[in-house]
Design a protein around this motif. Structure first.
Motif, PDB file in Angstrom:
ATOM      1  N   VAL A  67       0.278 -11.749   0.748  1.00  0.00           N
ATOM      2  CA  VAL A  67      -0.630 -12.542  -0.075  1.00  0.00           C
ATOM      3  C   VAL A  67       0.097 -12.945  -1.354  1.00  0.00           C
ATOM      4  CG1 VAL A  67      -2.796 -12.503  -1.364  1.00  0.00           C
ATOM      5  CG2 VAL A  67      -2.669 -11.399   0.861  1.00  0.00           C
ATOM      6  N   PRO A 127       0.847  -1.199   0.000  1.00  0.00           N
ATOM      7  CA  PRO A 127       0.000   0.000   0.000  1.00  0.00           C
ATOM      8  C   PRO A 127       0.883   1.249   0.000  1.00  0.00           C
ATOM      9  CG  PRO A 127      -0.735  -1.558   1.659  1.00  0.00           C
ATOM     10  CD  PRO A 127       0.583  -2.065   1.139  1.00  0.00           C
ATOM     11  N   GLY A 132      -5.790  -2.490   1.008  1.00  0.00           N
ATOM     12  CA  GLY A 132      -5.058  -2.231   2.247  1.00  0.00           C
ATOM     13  C   GLY A 132      -5.154  -3.366   3.242  1.00  0.00           C
ATOM     14  N   GLU A 133      -5.707  -4.508   2.818  1.00  0.00           N
ATOM     15  CA  GLU A 133      -5.856  -5.629   3.751  1.00  0.00           C
ATOM     16  C   GLU A 133      -4.569  -6.433   3.869  1.00  0.00           C
ATOM     17  OE1 GLU A 133      -8.133  -6.076   5.848  1.00  0.00           O
ATOM     18  OE2 GLU A 133      -9.294  -4.408   5.073  1.00  0.00           O
ATOM     19  N   ALA A 134      -3.737  -6.382   2.833  1.00  0.00           N
ATOM     20  CA  ALA A 134      -2.452  -7.077   2.895  1.00  0.00           C
ATOM     21  C   ALA A 134      -1.343  -6.033   2.895  1.00  0.00           C
ATOM     22  CB  ALA A 134      -2.296  -8.024   1.718  1.00  0.00           C
ATOM     23  N   ASP A 135      -0.218  -6.365   3.566  1.00  0.00           N
ATOM     24  CA  ASP A 135       0.916  -5.439   3.627  1.00  0.00           C
ATOM     25  C   ASP A 135       1.740  -5.482   2.361  1.00  0.00           C
ATOM     26  OD1 ASP A 135       0.370  -4.613   6.226  1.00  0.00           O
ATOM     27  OD2 ASP A 135       1.401  -6.351   7.077  1.00  0.00           O
ATOM     28  N   LYS A 163      -6.121  -7.361  -2.892  1.00  0.00           N
ATOM     29  CA  LYS A 163      -5.994  -7.407  -1.437  1.00  0.00           C
ATOM     30  C   LYS A 163      -5.050  -6.304  -0.945  1.00  0.00           C
ATOM     31  CE  LYS A 163      -8.819 -10.686  -0.622  1.00  0.00           C
ATOM     32  NZ  LYS A 163      -8.902 -12.075  -0.971  1.00  0.00           N
ATOM     33  N   ILE A 204       1.732  -9.038   6.680  1.00  0.00           N
ATOM     34  CA  ILE A 204       0.635  -9.801   6.079  1.00  0.00           C
ATOM     35  C   ILE A 204       0.862  -9.873   4.578  1.00  0.00           C
ATOM     36  CG2 ILE A 204      -1.853  -9.906   5.734  1.00  0.00           C
ATOM     37  CD1 ILE A 204      -2.131  -8.270   8.314  1.00  0.00           C
TER      38      ILE A 204
END
Lengths: 247, 268
Positions: free
Chosen positions: A125, A106, A177-180, A173, A123
């Motif tokens: 993905v 992000p 912003g759900e994954a780093d 993802k 995190i």
């Protein structure tokens, strides 16, 4: 059953005036092939290109199960080989472009280096190992062991929270912003607004080769061949390069 | 009981029969073909693969949890909806149907927007060090989102079917409201409860779209049977077919047992 229905729907469509060409293309080609199709239609009046995008593995499975594709453009040679093993190609596949991988985070992420991917708690993905992008990602991370130490890849794999069915969902993802962080194609990374790119040096990167082929079961072999030639022509290659694909 | 033979002729007319056959082909053939392909000599071996066992275990765990929570939280909702009129009653009734018609992928995005790291409850949980997305809890939440309305709907009909007079009699006989609920109301709603429970469970077992968006796909943690089928379809067709067959048989058994229970309940 489903494929029979598809064929029926397809036959109904092709009896209409326009000449329909069905192209199955890897998810990473989504934007660029839209443009290729528009340019191709402009050069061939009366032709309508129908595009079907998905993970290459999904597409090859669909074709093996009888989905009516005229042309298949894959993100890796493995999935194309599955089709040639099943004797589904009209003639041998031709490489039409290459792609590379990059990491994305992000925009406001504190991660700036590839090494940061191994920090505990990140995190991460990836695409699943059966998807080309997922397989490439794993091999890139293992090559990076040479730079960041023998346990780098193992530490990164421990951070993976999801193995997505295609590379576009991986990118989404991170965009949400759900994954780093995630590893995606360089072309995906360049197209996204909400993410920051971390490049992978060429020495540790992979070269993803994209093959294209006419399907043996196609009802319009000639037109399909014209489309493949167009992708390989200077006009087609220019469009691909505009989207960050290699020569 | 014999139905009147006067009203309808013995042989059904050709047209409806033909139409039914066409639809039945579409409905039954895919399931039959699936079982035909899957139930081969390799079936048992495929069932024992780690990926298959992990998915089975996870599906059993998550649907059990989501069904327990649905019973616990859904029953009061159904009771309130059936027994009381309050402001927003009708709106609530409609809202509870929404998850049934929403595409599950949309539900997944919605769940992310609320409970994701940037979501308005999720960001607050994140500050406390709690992450919901990509966890087994997220799988359970996705299942409750898509499945609990089926249970609530059935249970609401159940409570409506119990005469308020019976409850009033119980109350005048000195039973407390709690006792009245447990001894009178609840047992009478049993057939509805079973119907709602079975439908909700089957729906939770098959949940895919909301799960893959909100919980992701990770073996042993969030990769339930439907997600495992999708993931293995491309690499290990035998494993995918084995899982698909188990899912089909489980759904069939659930519905079959449900019919038996209903019959039994009616005869009583």
């Amino acid at each position: 059953m489903r494929s029979h229905l598809l064929i029926a729907a397809y036959l109904l469509m092709t009896t209409a005036w326009a000449q329909e060409l069905v192209v199955f293309a890897a998810a990473s080609l989504s934007e660029v092939f839209e443009d290729v199709a528009i340019a191709f239609e402009a050069e061939n009046p009366g032709v309508n290109v129908e595009l079907n995008f998905s993970g290459s593995a999904t597409l090859s499975t669909q074709i093996i199960q009888g989905a009516p594709a005229d042309v298949f453009a894959s993100a890796d040679t493995v999935q194309m080989r599955r089709l040639s093993d099943e004797n589904l190609l009209f003639d041998s596949a031709r490489l039409f472009t290459v792609n590379r991988l990059a990491a994305i985070t992000p925009k406001d992420s504190p991660l700036t280096e590839l090494e940061d991917l191994s920090h505990p708690g990140v995190i991460l993905v990836l695409a699943g190992p059966e998807v080309p992008a997922g397989r490439y990602a794993r091999s890139v991370l293992e090559k990076l062991n040479e730079v960041y130490g023998a346990d780098f890849a193992t530490k990164v794999f421990a951070n993976v929270v999801s193995e997505e069915p295609n590379v576009r969902q991986v990118a989404a993802k991170v965009e949400l912003g759900e994954a780093d962080a995630a590893l995606v194609y360089l072309t995906d990374a360049a197209a996204l607004q909400q993410v920051r790119l971390i490049e992978v040096p060429a020495a540790y990167n992979i070269v993803a080769e994209y093959p294209i082929a006419v399907m043996r079961e196609s009802r319009q072999l000639e037109l399909a061949q014209v489309f493949v030639d167009f992708v390989l022509s200077t006009a087609g290659q220019d469009i691909l390069q505009r989207y960050g694909f290699g020569p | 009981m014999r139905t009147s033979t006067l009203a309808t002729p013995r042989l059904p007319p050709l047209l409806p029969v033909a139409a039914s056959l066409i639809l039945l082909l579409l409905l039954i053939l895919p399931t039959a073909a699936l079982l035909w392909r899957a139930l081969n000599p390799q079936f048992a071996a495929a069932l024992l693969r780690p990926a298959v066992i992990e998915a089975l275990r996870l599906s059993l765990l998550t649907t059990t949890l989501s069904m327990l929570l649905t019973l616990l939280l859904g029953t009061p909702v159904a009771y309130l909806l059936a027994r009381y009129r309050f402001p927003g009653h009708r709106l609530l009734d409609v809202l509870l149907d929404l998850p049934l018609v929403l595409p599950p992928v949309v539900a997944g995005v919605g769940l992310l927007l609320v409970f994701g790291r940037r979501g308005f409850i999720g960001s607050w949980l994140n500050d406390l060090g709690i992450r919901v997305a990509f966890t087994t809890l997220a799988v359970v939440m996705a299942q409750i989102f898509v499945a609990s309305p089926l249970y609530i709907r059935a249970m609401k009909a159940g409570f409506l079917s119990v005469s308020k007079r019976l409850e009033a009699v119980s109350l005048t006989l000195g039973r407390s409201r709690w006792e009245t609920f447990w001894r009178v109301t609840w047992p009478l709603t049993l057939p509805y409860l079973i119907e709602g429970f079975v439908l909700a469970w089957a729906r939770a077992l098959g949940e895919f779209g909301a799960t893959i968006v909100f919980a992701g796909s990770f073996a042993g943690r969030t990769r339930t049977m439907p997600l495992a089928i999708y993931a293995t379809l491309e690499s290990d067709l035998d494993a995918a077919l084995a899982l698909a067959a188990v899912l089909t048989i489980a759904a069939f058994l659930l519905l079959f047992v449900f019919r038996l229970l209903l019959r039994f309940g009616r005869r009583r």
